[in-house]
Design an enzyme around this catalytic site. Structure first.
Site, PDB file in Angstrom:
ATOM      1  N   HIS A 108       0.833  -1.199   0.000  1.00  0.00           N
ATOM      2  CA  HIS A 108       0.000   0.000   0.000  1.00  0.00           C
ATOM      3  C   HIS A 108       0.867   1.249   0.000  1.00  0.00           C
ATOM      4  O   HIS A 108       1.911   1.307   0.649  1.00  0.00           O
ATOM      5  CB  HIS A 108      -1.010  -0.009   1.151  1.00  0.00           C
ATOM      6  CG  HIS A 108      -0.473   0.282   2.518  1.00  0.00           C
ATOM      7  ND1 HIS A 108      -0.353   1.556   3.022  1.00  0.00           N
ATOM      8  CD2 HIS A 108      -0.057  -0.544   3.507  1.00  0.00           C
ATOM      9  CE1 HIS A 108       0.097   1.512   4.255  1.00  0.00           C
ATOM     10  NE2 HIS A 108       0.303   0.245   4.576  1.00  0.00           N
ATOM     11  N   ASP A 137       5.742   2.708   7.003  1.00  0.00           N
ATOM     12  CA  ASP A 137       4.381   2.211   6.765  1.00  0.00           C
ATOM     13  C   ASP A 137       3.652   3.125   5.783  1.00  0.00           C
ATOM     14  O   ASP A 137       2.983   4.060   6.200  1.00  0.00           O
ATOM     15  CB  ASP A 137       3.638   2.161   8.101  1.00  0.00           C
ATOM     16  CG  ASP A 137       2.249   1.568   7.989  1.00  0.00           C
ATOM     17  OD1 ASP A 137       1.948   0.924   6.972  1.00  0.00           O
ATOM     18  OD2 ASP A 137       1.467   1.750   8.936  1.00  0.00           O
ATOM     19  N   GLU A 186      -5.399   1.637   2.130  1.00  0.00           N
ATOM     20  CA  GLU A 186      -5.226   0.496   3.022  1.00  0.00           C
ATOM     21  C   GLU A 186      -5.480   0.919   4.460  1.00  0.00           C
ATOM     22  O   GLU A 186      -6.089   0.182   5.240  1.00  0.00           O
ATOM     23  CB  GLU A 186      -3.809  -0.072   2.869  1.00  0.00           C
ATOM     24  CG  GLU A 186      -3.558  -1.376   3.630  1.00  0.00           C
ATOM     25  CD  GLU A 186      -2.994  -1.187   5.031  1.00  0.00           C
ATOM     26  OE1 GLU A 186      -2.758  -2.196   5.705  1.00  0.00           O
ATOM     27  OE2 GLU A 186      -2.802  -0.022   5.466  1.00  0.00           O
ATOM     28  N   GLU A 187      -5.010   2.121   4.801  1.00  0.00           N
ATOM     29  CA  GLU A 187      -5.146   2.599   6.170  1.00  0.00           C
ATOM     30  C   GLU A 187      -6.600   2.871   6.552  1.00  0.00           C
ATOM     31  O   GLU A 187      -6.918   3.007   7.732  1.00  0.00           O
ATOM     32  CB  GLU A 187      -4.302   3.859   6.379  1.00  0.00           C
ATOM     33  CG  GLU A 187      -2.802   3.668   6.193  1.00  0.00           C
ATOM     34  CD  GLU A 187      -2.164   2.798   7.261  1.00  0.00           C
ATOM     35  OE1 GLU A 187      -2.894   2.279   8.131  1.00  0.00           O
ATOM     36  OE2 GLU A 187      -0.935   2.628   7.225  1.00  0.00           O
ATOM     37  N   ASP A 236       4.369  -5.090   3.501  1.00  0.00           N
ATOM     38  CA  ASP A 236       3.837  -3.945   4.233  1.00  0.00           C
ATOM     39  C   ASP A 236       4.653  -3.762   5.504  1.00  0.00           C
ATOM     40  O   ASP A 236       4.577  -4.580   6.413  1.00  0.00           O
ATOM     41  CB  ASP A 236       2.363  -4.212   4.575  1.00  0.00           C
ATOM     42  CG  ASP A 236       1.681  -3.041   5.249  1.00  0.00           C
ATOM     43  OD1 ASP A 236       2.336  -2.028   5.518  1.00  0.00           O
ATOM     44  OD2 ASP A 236       0.471  -3.151   5.508  1.00  0.00           O
ATOM     45  N   HIS A 277       2.265   4.856  12.804  1.00  0.00           N
ATOM     46  CA  HIS A 277       1.125   5.746  12.625  1.00  0.00           C
ATOM     47  C   HIS A 277       1.342   7.112  13.272  1.00  0.00           C
ATOM     48  O   HIS A 277       0.384   7.738  13.739  1.00  0.00           O
ATOM     49  CB  HIS A 277      -0.154   5.104  13.149  1.00  0.00           C
ATOM     50  CG  HIS A 277      -0.728   4.090  12.213  1.00  0.00           C
ATOM     51  ND1 HIS A 277      -1.969   3.515  12.387  1.00  0.00           N
ATOM     52  CD2 HIS A 277      -0.236   3.541  11.075  1.00  0.00           C
ATOM     53  CE1 HIS A 277      -2.201   2.662  11.406  1.00  0.00           C
ATOM     54  NE2 HIS A 277      -1.154   2.659  10.590  1.00  0.00           N
TER      55      HIS A 277
END
Length: 501
Positions: A284, A296, A335-336, A364, A464
């Protein structure tokens, strides 16, 4: 990676400073091996020519330039590359244009997403001395009426699967009330649906650990059936104890706006190769809004891009020189937000097109700063979580494990827990596999002994967050996983026979 809402010989290349330091550290560090070689090592004794050449040609230095580009794009676009944002659009254009120049058949696949803007998120316990609880509105929740929803609490049963099924909601006890449900065992969508089916007018989910409210959500506004929010473990247990003794009234006040946007996947495939034997490889491209998402998942995206470019250098797009099987690279968006890009892609395939996909490889987060080398547990040998993948998944795991064993790299299994883009492929019976180096999970003392790093700390402490930048990567882990991608792509592009062994 989304939050559940539910070196060997190479050509000589001057090292960038970070990689030079990495090489020095590698020399000083003892070689770590798995305790015993897996059967995979014997099952795959020789690398094919293409796989061997790709492993030699793909370098961390080459892929690092793509990471630097993603960082530059984020810096120029508000600090992130989130789906539907200018940062993601620029990232997609960079991948698209780079592969177009390399000779791939490249296309965009547009689809709609929604963005949630929360204006109000309050839970007030009513009575002689009203008190307000820390509250987090679920993403894509339905809003309450103006002024809030006032109703008594009703307690869902707390067991191994709290609030997940109809029998957790006694008949007639929830009509018009606000269900209080403990987090765990099933998705937030499943909890909400079960509460709504029992007649609940709203649902409050309390955490199973920690001191913060549950931050849950749904994939889209259409999933939001009744107003839904999260509170802390302490507040949830206090409410449950009080409600068990007598009626407790609360006012749930949620106001959330849902804005529709368009985003896009990037799909690139070799010009040649058998179209009924498609090797699909994905990562992603979107970040979370809170940061640039360089691990990420800039790391997986950069790795795929570099492997694709080296595959092109090997003649993948030249007539008569391409691989035996078609190779399709995919950079998913959203994706998130819940695997939306990969779900959209798989959802629009015909049954024949699905059958033409021989396997799916997913990468990922492959450069976590406190890494563990995880390989998706295709055969469910670890006996944890969701079980084995579709037929062929065990063989993919075997091929990756065998390669890592040959290179003397320790590794361990990871469950197909539904947190990344292999999910829609597995659901449609397509064998899947891949690697990652860890997200918010905590490294154990045993893992620290095997892989180095810090026990008791997250695999990626910047997960994140704004700290997921170019400065916070483990380039040694990145290099190892680039080799895995190159070896798997090179092997399957030429020969799928190991999927049947």
């Amino acid at each position: 990676m989304r939050t559940i809402r539910h070196r060997h010989h190479r050509r000589s290349i001057p090292a960038i400073p970070a990689l030079a330091a990495l090489a020095a550290a590698a020399v000083a560090a003892p070689l770590l091996l798995t305790a015993t070689a897996t059967p995979a090592a014997a099952a795959h004794p020789r690398e094919g020519r293409l796989a061997k050449e790709l492993v030699e040609e793909v370098t961390a230095r080459g892929a690092y330039r793509h990471l630097a580009k993603f960082q530059q794009i984020a810096d120029a676009n508000g600090g992130n590359r989130a789906a539907g944002s200018p940062g993601h659009a620029a990232s997609a254009a960079y991948v698209h244009d780079t592969l177009k120049k390399a000779g791939y058949d490249v296309s965009y696949q547009d689809f709609d997403i929604y963005e949630a803007h929360t204006k109000t998120e309050k839970t007030t316990v009513l009575g002689d001395q009203p008190r307000e609880l820390a509250t987090a509105a679920f993403t894509f929740t339905k809003s309450t009426p103006a002024g809030g929803l006032t109703a008594p609490l009703a307690l869902a049963r707390v067991d191994e699967t709290p609030g997940c099924s109809a029998d957790d909601y006694p008949a007639g006890a929830f009509a018009g009330k606000i269900a209080l449900v403990k987090r765990g065992a099933c998705t937030f969508v499943e909890k909400q649906r079960a509460a709504a089916a029992a007649g609940a007018a709203g649902v409050i989910v309390y955490n199973h650990s920690g001191t913060t409210p549950v931050r849950g959500g749904f994939s889209s506004p259409s999933d939001g059936i009744i107003p839904s929010a999260g509170i802390t473990l302490a507040d949830g247990e206090a409410l449950a104890a009080a409600a068990a003794k007598g009626e407790v009234k609360v006012r749930l006040d949620l106001d959330q706006e849902h804005v529709r946007k368009t985003t896009r996947n990037v799909i690139a495939e070799t010009k040649g190769g058998r179209p009924d034997r498609v090797v699909t490889v994905g990562s992603h491209l979107d970040s979370v809004p809170e940061g640039p998402g360089i691990n990420d998942n800039g790391s997986g995206s950069a790795g795929l891009l570099e492997v694709a470019l080296k595959l092109a250098d090997e003649g993948a797009n030249k007539k008569g020189k391409g691989p035996a099987n078609k190779v399709r690279f995919a950079w998913w968006s959203a994706e998130e937000l819940g695997l939306l890009g990969s779900e959209h892609y798989v959802g629009q395939l015909s049954e024949k097109q699905k059958k033409d996909i021989a396997l799916y490889l997913n990468f990922d987060m492959i450069a976590s700063p406190n890494p563990v080398q995880f390989v998706y547990d295709g055969d469910d040998s670890d006996k944890t979580g969701a079980g084995a993948g579709p037929a062929g998944s065990a063989q993919i795991e075997s091929l990756i494990n065998g390669f890592l064993d040959k290179k003397g790299k320790p590794h361990e299994g990871s469950d197909f827990d539904g947190r990344s883009d292999y999910g829609p492929f597995i659901e449609n019976g397509i064998p899947a596999g891949g690697t990652f180096t860890g997200a918010e999970g905590i490294k154990t003392a045993e893992q620290a002994k095997r892989y180095g790093g810090t026990a008791g700390a997250p695999y990626d402490p910047n997960y994140h967050g704004a700290g997921d930048t170019l400065k916070n990567l483990d380039l040694k882990a990145f290099d190892t996983n680039l080799d895995v991608i190159a070896h798997a792509v090179g092997t399957y592009a030429q020969d799928l026979s190991s999927l049947k062994k």
